[in-house]
Design a protein around this motif. Structure first.
Motif, PDB file in Angstrom:
ATOM      1  N   ILE A 173     -43.781  77.480  28.132  1.00 12.03           N
ATOM      2  CA  ILE A 173     -43.085  76.509  27.298  1.00 12.03           C
ATOM      3  C   ILE A 173     -41.598  76.781  27.336  1.00 12.03           C
ATOM      4  O   ILE A 173     -40.775  75.887  27.434  1.00 12.03           O
ATOM      5  CB  ILE A 173     -43.653  76.547  25.868  1.00 12.03           C
ATOM      6  N   SER A 200     -46.432  81.204  24.072  1.00 16.30           N
ATOM      7  CA  SER A 200     -46.504  79.955  23.341  1.00 16.30           C
ATOM      8  C   SER A 200     -45.871  80.030  21.978  1.00 16.30           C
ATOM      9  O   SER A 200     -46.026  79.147  21.167  1.00 16.30           O
ATOM     10  CB  SER A 200     -47.954  79.536  23.201  1.00 16.30           C
ATOM     11  N   TRP A 203     -43.794  76.833  20.739  1.00 16.74           N
ATOM     12  CA  TRP A 203     -44.185  75.497  21.207  1.00 16.74           C
ATOM     13  C   TRP A 203     -43.795  74.399  20.227  1.00 16.74           C
ATOM     14  O   TRP A 203     -43.401  73.309  20.627  1.00 16.74           O
ATOM     15  CB  TRP A 203     -45.670  75.438  21.562  1.00 16.74           C
TER      16      TRP A 203
END
Ligand SMILES: *[C@@H]1O[C@H](CO)[C@@H](O)[C@H](O)[C@H]1NC(C)=O
Ligand SMILES: *[C@@H]1O[C@H](CO)[C@@H](O)[C@H](O)[C@H]1NC(C)=O
Ligand SMILES: *[C@@H]1O[C@H](CO)[C@@H](O)[C@H](O)[C@H]1NC(C)=O
Ligand SMILES: *[C@@H]1O[C@H](CO)[C@@H](O)[C@H](O)[C@H]1NC(C)=O
Ligand SMILES: *[C@@H]1O[C@H](CO)[C@@H](O)[C@H](O)[C@H]1NC(C)=O
Ligand SMILES: *[C@@H]1O[C@H](CO)[C@@H](O)[C@H](O)[C@H]1NC(C)=O
Ligand SMILES: *[C@@H]1O[C@H](CO)[C@@H](O)[C@H](O)[C@H]1NC(C)=O
Ligand SMILES: *[C@@H]1O[C@H](CO)[C@@H](O)[C@H](O)[C@H]1NC(C)=O
Length: 308
Positions: A173, A200, A203
């Motif tokens: 991400i 992550s 995110w």
């Protein structure tokens, strides 16, 4: 190509009203190169011959410019199982196979690319797709493609629909200090279920700039953090938030209650724990709430839209 005779402009206008467009020669060549790279045992591309590529199956050209704007080669010949969609690769004889030729890059005006249910397994994410500046619709779901999602995809600033569910992709991400997802400013729908994100933690922050987003489906992504530091988010258009099969091991964050447009909130099997945030009661448009298979107990705050 069609041969145009300038003397017969009126005649041509009449013809144009009844026939499709003329094909641009180098775009036709690019399509033929694509055709040469794929296996097509059911002969779905049988119409891909002759000069006028605008008449070929799955191709649409612009009425104004003659450029190819749409390439839709999804395989429609299977019975779709809406409920058990996950990881069913029901490819069949109507699936194209082989590889997606980079020659497609010649289709400089492409707005729409739809390749679902063809079997391109063994191939990586076609990175060149990030160069289709005018792309509005990208659907590569169920194609068996694998490898990293190229962060350059963030260059598709006109993209409205991104569907890359249930391939074998992985991704980051945060890519070298840029949240590439943040650049997809026009996006209305993002469906990335099954993409394995390797990190992550940010995110939500990364997606928070996407204020046009109406549908966000991220299921089965190895997400572990639910960004509890945020107090509100900017998803002012978000109607559907589907985040099932993650490993959050934390409560539902307060900021969810700030998405007042939300009608569907699906958080199944996410390892969510109690307590419920009081802000859930602020979701006055909510009509569908699914929290099955979590470790939640206690009272759900009053959800007036669901009571009636
Ligand atoms: C182009 O023309 C065809 C037939 O003349 C029409 O069906 C189609 O909607 C037109 N496309 C656009 C983008 O205007
Ligand atoms: C779809 O597949 C069936 C066989 O399973 C075949 O008879 C039919 O012609 C196919 N349809 C199309 C549109 O290709
Ligand atoms: C899909 O493609 C791969 C690689 O070409 C092949 O090994 C596999 O058999 C194909 N699967 C189906 C169901 O056609
Ligand atoms: C994406 O944009 C960046 C600059 O914003 C550029 O350096 C890069 O080459 C672009 N990538 C593609 C694939 O167009
Ligand atoms: C992408 O393709 C799949 C399979 O054909 C379909 O179910 C899905 O609705 C498509 N996604 C979008 C955004 O149109
Ligand atoms: C997802 O997480 C599991 C367990 O931590 C790991 O085994 C798997 O490789 C991860 N998947 C991807 C695609 O990163
Ligand atoms: C909300 O969006 C605005 C504009 O994009 C941005 O400046 C702000 O940082 C965002 N808020 C949060 C909490 O990220
Ligand atoms: C959301 O709910 C909380 C707790 O019930 C409440 O204190 C707050 O004022 C609400 N915020 C908005 C913007 O409605």
């Amino acid at each position: 190509m069609c041969r145009l005779l300038p003397n017969f402009i009126l005649f041509l206008l009449v013809i144009q009203a009844f026939s499709s467009n003329c094909c641009i020669e180098h775009e036709r060549d690019a399509l033929l190169e694509f055709k040469a790279g794929v296996g097509d045992i059911s002969n779905r591309l049988a119409s891909w011959r002759g000069n006028n590529c605008c008449d070929w199956a799955g191709i649409r050209c612009s009425n104004k410019t003659g450029h190819v704007v749409k390439l839709n080669l999804r395989n429609t010949n299977f019975t779709f199982d809406d409920i058990y969609e996950d990881f069913i690769y029901d490819w069949n004889d109507y699936s194209l196979t082989g590889k997606i030729s980079q020659s497609l890059l010649s289709l400089s005006d492409l707005k729409y690319l739809y390749l679902s249910y063809n079997n391109f397994s063994g191939n990586k994410f076609p990175e060149f797709i990030s160069s289709f500046e005018k792309l509005e619709y990208l659907n590569l779901s169920h194609t068996g493609l694998s490898g990293m999602i190229p962060p350059q995809l963030g260059n598709l600033s006109r993209l409205l629909y991104l569907d890359i569910r249930y391939d074998l992709f992985s991704g980051y991400i945060l890519n070298t200090q840029t949240w590439w997802l943040s650049n997809l400013r026009s996006l209305r729908l993002m469906h990335m279920s099954g993409v394995g994100f390797k990190e992550s933690s940010n995110w939500v922050e990364s997606l928070n700039k996407l204020s046009s987003l109406e549908v966000l489906v991220l299921a089965d992504n190895n997400l572990t953090q639910f960004s509890h530091a945020l107090t509100f988010v900017n998803f002012t258009s978000l109607r559907v938030l589907h985040l099932s099969y993650q490993d959050f091991y934390s409560p539902i964050p307060n900021w969810l209650g700030s998405i007042h447009s939300l009608t569907d909130l699906i958080l199944e099997d996410c390892s969510l724990v109690s307590p419920y945030p009081a802000t859930l009661g602020n979701l006055t448009s909510l009509s569908n709430l699914a929290l099955d298979f979590n470790s939640l107990d206690g009272m759900i705050p009053p959800l007036h839209s669901l009571i009636n």
